[in-house]
Design a protein around this motif. Structure first.
Motif, PDB file in Angstrom:
ATOM      1  N   GLY A 253     -39.122   0.630  13.701  1.00  0.00           N
ATOM      2  CA  GLY A 253     -39.723  -0.449  12.928  1.00  0.00           C
ATOM      3  C   GLY A 253     -38.829  -1.655  12.750  1.00  0.00           C
ATOM      4  N   ARG A 254     -37.844  -1.816  13.648  1.00  0.00           N
ATOM      5  CA  ARG A 254     -36.968  -2.980  13.542  1.00  0.00           C
ATOM      6  C   ARG A 254     -37.586  -4.163  14.286  1.00  0.00           C
ATOM      7  N   THR A 255     -37.322  -5.372  13.813  1.00  0.00           N
ATOM      8  CA  THR A 255     -37.766  -6.583  14.495  1.00  0.00           C
ATOM      9  C   THR A 255     -36.558  -7.319  15.032  1.00  0.00           C
ATOM     10  N   ARG A 256     -36.836  -8.227  15.902  1.00  0.00           N
ATOM     11  CA  ARG A 256     -35.758  -9.006  16.514  1.00  0.00           C
ATOM     12  C   ARG A 256     -35.095  -9.914  15.493  1.00  0.00           C
ATOM     13  N   GLY A 257     -35.763 -10.243  14.391  1.00  0.00           N
ATOM     14  CA  GLY A 257     -35.169 -11.071  13.349  1.00  0.00           C
ATOM     15  C   GLY A 257     -35.611 -12.513  13.391  1.00  0.00           C
ATOM     16  N   TYR A 258     -36.213 -12.941  14.494  1.00  0.00           N
ATOM     17  CA  TYR A 258     -36.663 -14.324  14.599  1.00  0.00           C
ATOM     18  C   TYR A 258     -37.875 -14.371  15.501  1.00  0.00           C
ATOM     19  N   ASP A 259     -38.971 -14.901  14.980  1.00  0.00           N
ATOM     20  CA  ASP A 259     -40.203 -14.978  15.755  1.00  0.00           C
ATOM     21  C   ASP A 259     -40.888 -16.302  15.446  1.00  0.00           C
ATOM     22  N   PRO A 260     -40.782 -17.286  16.356  1.00  0.00           N
ATOM     23  CA  PRO A 260     -41.387 -18.592  16.106  1.00  0.00           C
ATOM     24  C   PRO A 260     -42.886 -18.635  16.362  1.00  0.00           C
ATOM     25  N   THR A 261     -43.469 -17.542  16.772  1.00  0.00           N
ATOM     26  CA  THR A 261     -44.902 -17.525  17.052  1.00  0.00           C
ATOM     27  C   THR A 261     -45.684 -17.958  15.812  1.00  0.00           C
ATOM     28  N   GLY A 262     -46.582 -18.884  16.003  1.00  0.00           N
ATOM     29  CA  GLY A 262     -47.413 -19.346  14.888  1.00  0.00           C
ATOM     30  C   GLY A 262     -46.821 -20.487  14.089  1.00  0.00           C
ATOM     31  N   ASP A 263     -45.593 -20.912  14.424  1.00  0.00           N
ATOM     32  CA  ASP A 263     -45.005 -22.043  13.707  1.00  0.00           C
ATOM     33  C   ASP A 263     -45.747 -23.329  14.051  1.00  0.00           C
ATOM     34  N   PRO A 264     -45.836 -24.268  13.125  1.00  0.00           N
ATOM     35  CA  PRO A 264     -46.479 -25.559  13.423  1.00  0.00           C
ATOM     36  C   PRO A 264     -45.676 -26.332  14.458  1.00  0.00           C
ATOM     37  N   ASP A 265     -46.341 -27.276  15.107  1.00  0.00           N
ATOM     38  CA  ASP A 265     -45.721 -28.025  16.196  1.00  0.00           C
ATOM     39  C   ASP A 265     -45.237 -29.383  15.697  1.00  0.00           C
ATOM     40  N   PHE A 266     -44.299 -29.362  14.753  1.00  0.00           N
ATOM     41  CA  PHE A 266     -43.718 -30.607  14.267  1.00  0.00           C
ATOM     42  C   PHE A 266     -42.539 -31.006  15.151  1.00  0.00           C
ATOM     43  N   ARG A 267     -42.338 -32.311  15.279  1.00  0.00           N
ATOM     44  CA  ARG A 267     -41.152 -32.824  15.960  1.00  0.00           C
ATOM     45  C   ARG A 267     -40.316 -33.582  14.949  1.00  0.00           C
ATOM     46  N   PHE A 268     -39.026 -33.320  14.965  1.00  0.00           N
ATOM     47  CA  PHE A 268     -38.122 -33.939  13.999  1.00  0.00           C
ATOM     48  C   PHE A 268     -37.163 -34.874  14.722  1.00  0.00           C
ATOM     49  N   GLY A 269     -36.719 -35.891  14.009  1.00  0.00           N
ATOM     50  CA  GLY A 269     -35.770 -36.825  14.584  1.00  0.00           C
ATOM     51  C   GLY A 269     -36.432 -37.879  15.447  1.00  0.00           C
ATOM     52  N   ARG A 270     -35.643 -38.851  15.846  1.00  0.00           N
ATOM     53  CA  ARG A 270     -36.127 -39.952  16.674  1.00  0.00           C
ATOM     54  C   ARG A 270     -36.358 -39.488  18.105  1.00  0.00           C
ATOM     55  N   TYR A 271     -37.302 -40.118  18.762  1.00  0.00           N
ATOM     56  CA  TYR A 271     -37.537 -39.832  20.178  1.00  0.00           C
ATOM     57  C   TYR A 271     -36.347 -40.345  20.996  1.00  0.00           C
ATOM     58  N   THR A 272     -35.990 -39.606  22.029  1.00  0.00           N
ATOM     59  CA  THR A 272     -34.953 -40.050  22.951  1.00  0.00           C
ATOM     60  C   THR A 272     -35.473 -39.971  24.376  1.00  0.00           C
ATOM     61  N   ASP A 273     -35.098 -40.949  25.173  1.00  0.00           N
ATOM     62  CA  ASP A 273     -35.453 -40.923  26.592  1.00  0.00           C
ATOM     63  C   ASP A 273     -34.252 -40.533  27.445  1.00  0.00           C
ATOM     64  N   ALA A 274     -33.275 -39.884  26.820  1.00  0.00           N
ATOM     65  CA  ALA A 274     -32.067 -39.498  27.544  1.00  0.00           C
ATOM     66  C   ALA A 274     -32.264 -38.238  28.379  1.00  0.00           C
ATOM     67  N   TYR A 275     -33.281 -37.434  28.046  1.00  0.00           N
ATOM     68  CA  TYR A 275     -33.464 -36.159  28.743  1.00  0.00           C
ATOM     69  C   TYR A 275     -34.472 -36.319  29.880  1.00  0.00           C
ATOM     70  N   LYS A 276     -34.060 -37.016  30.932  1.00  0.00           N
ATOM     71  CA  LYS A 276     -34.937 -37.234  32.072  1.00  0.00           C
ATOM     72  C   LYS A 276     -34.945 -36.011  32.987  1.00  0.00           C
ATOM     73  N   THR A 277     -36.062 -35.828  33.685  1.00  0.00           N
ATOM     74  CA  THR A 277     -36.201 -34.727  34.627  1.00  0.00           C
ATOM     75  C   THR A 277     -35.738 -35.167  36.011  1.00  0.00           C
ATOM     76  N   PRO A 278     -35.503 -34.212  36.927  1.00  0.00           N
ATOM     77  CA  PRO A 278     -35.183 -34.595  38.310  1.00  0.00           C
ATOM     78  C   PRO A 278     -36.245 -35.502  38.927  1.00  0.00           C
ATOM     79  N   ALA A 279     -37.520 -35.280  38.578  1.00  0.00           N
ATOM     80  CA  ALA A 279     -38.585 -36.138  39.107  1.00  0.00           C
ATOM     81  C   ALA A 279     -38.436 -37.576  38.604  1.00  0.00           C
ATOM     82  N   ASN A 280     -38.002 -37.747  37.346  1.00  0.00           N
ATOM     83  CA  ASN A 280     -37.767 -39.090  36.812  1.00  0.00           C
ATOM     84  C   ASN A 280     -36.650 -39.790  37.574  1.00  0.00           C
TER      85      ASN A 280
END
Length: 445
Positions: free
Chosen positions: A9-36
């Motif tokens: 009956g042990r759990t992994r201790g962290y389960d984000p399933t069902g968490d709301p889809d909030f985004r925190f902080g300012r948007y950044t365009d620094a994380y470009k993909t190889p396609a970009n």
């Protein structure tokens, strides 16, 4: 989960399933993909060959963030039509064989005012590529145009960023100041925040500002002899409000102004004076919040970011210079100030830099722990503090493991030393947690 966890009956201790889809902080365009990046190279190549429309089209693919769905474009009958989003604004434009032109409506002009027009003329002087104008629908707009043979990818990036950032910021600020003469326009694409979440964020803003005011009013600190302690409390609060509430309009500009004022090199003012100004600005935010703050909470797509790309070493330098300062405060009974030091480090890094993705997620996890009650009220299920306010060992370690798993392929040497974390109290946890982050190896293969 292993078979032994299931049996006992042990759990992994962290389960984000069902968490709301909030985004925190300012948007950044620094994380470009190889396609970009490939699209950027194509844009440069086409421009050098004189294929200007193809260059502009490839540039739009460079700007595209599929997670944001922020850019749309179409090449039809020898003309490229495009639109992209920046917060509250939609920027539209076209390119043909002669020119490239982009514009964004700021607000509907009900009546011209000399002081408003004078303000806009002054702002035109400060901008390098774009300008304020009144379009044929009697709306204030920001416009950029250039001959297509001068629309290099480098110029487009800086020009469209200038246009987009000013459009997103100035619509709220101008309407707030000249509301009798201006009306909002083109805001139907914005996602409204639920009333319950707005109320929660308002309580967070006013409650945290009042909490710092109450602490300072106890005279536990001498603001003349310990200005650094007061600064830690105030700046930690500024960055925390910015990252966790993501306000727009006046509040966003006020938080940015506080940061600029404190770190300005032009005004050689003592820290005590800067602290007084910071506290006055925060008190003003708290007074106006019940009437105006809710209108500054909305979600929109973005294309450009304001934070500067930074490697892990930049975060290491920040931790090395600031974290040792918390020891004296904790040893001498100033637990609130000691806790504000790691909060200041995390907030300063997230406010100013686009740190590597593992660093960003780990710093956000720090906020998840120390602001556990706020996240729980937002709908997050995981508990990171127990009933006595102590960090939850298993949940935090499991969350760190989850972040590590996300970036295992990109950062194979990412092995956080969770065994070194202290879970006795929030202050000790903050010190040990940032020490753990400092030691990360983010070397790529």
């Amino acid at each position: 989960m292993s078979i032994w966890d299931s049996l006992f009956g042990r759990t992994r201790g962290y389960d984000p399933t069902g968490d709301p889809d909030f985004r925190f902080g300012r948007y950044t365009d620094a994380y470009k993909t190889p396609a970009n990046y490939a699209a950027w190279d194509e844009s440069l190549h086409y421009f050098e060959e004189g294929k200007f429309l193809e260059s502009a089209e490839a540039f739009m693919r460079y700007l595209l963030d599929e997670r944001e769905d922020n850019v749309q474009f179409q090449l039809a009958e020898g003309k490229l039509y495009f639109e992209f989003y920046q917060g509250s604004k939609r920027i539209t434009g076209f390119a043909d064989e002669q020119q490239l032109r982009a514009s964004a409506s700021i607000a509907e002009l009900k009546e011209p005012r000399a002081d408003l027009l004078q303000r806009l003329l002054g702002m035109n002087y400060e901008m390098k590529y774009s300008r304020f104008a009144i379009n044929d629908t009697n709306c204030l707009a920001i416009v950029f145009d250039t001959p297509v043979n001068d629309a290099s990818p480098h110029k487009l990036y800086h020009a469209l960023k200038e246009l987009a950032m000013n459009a997103d910021k100035q619509d709220d600020l101008l309407i707030d100041e000249f509301g009798e003469s201006l009306l909002p326009t083109e805001i139907t694409h914005l996602q409204q925040v639920a009333p319950a979440d707005k109320a929660l964020k308002l309580d967070f803003l006013t409650g945290h500002i009042q909490g710092v005011i109450d602490y300072l009013s106890q005279d536990l600190l001498n603001p003349e002899e310990q200005p650094g302690a007061v600064a830690y409390l105030l700046l930690d609060l500024v960055y925390r409000l910015d990252y966790l509430l993501i306000p727009e309009g006046y509040t966003m500009e006020a938080l940015e102004r506080m940061h600029r004022m404190y770190f300005s090199r032009e005004a050689d003012q003592p820290v005590t004076y800067k602290n007084i100004r910071l506290l006055g600005e925060l008190q003003h935010l708290m007074r106006r919040a019940p009437e105006s703050f809710n209108e500054e909470l909305y979600a929109g797509k973005s294309t450009f970011g304001i934070t500067l790309p930074a490697n892990h070493d930049r975060l290491v330098s920040l931790i090395d210079s600031e974290l040792p300062n918390m020891d004296w405060y904790q040893d001498n009974g100033y637990a609130e100030v000691a806790s504000a030091v790691p909060g200041y480090i995390a907030g300063y890094a997230l406010f100013n830099y686009s740190v590597p993705p593992p660093d960003k997620q780990l710093l956000e996890l720090y906020y998840r722990v120390v602001e556990d009650d706020y996240f729980r009220k937002l709908g997050y299920q995981q508990l990171f503090l127990d009933q006595n306010g102590r960090p939850e060992r298993r949940a935090i370690r499991a969350a760190i493991s989850d972040i590590t798993d996300q970036f295992r392929d990109e950062y194979p040497r990412l092995r956080p030393a969770t065994s070194q974390l202290s879970f006795d109290n929030v202050v000790d946890f903050g010190r040990s947690y940032l020490s753990m982050v400092r030691e990360l190896d983010l070397t790529k293969p």
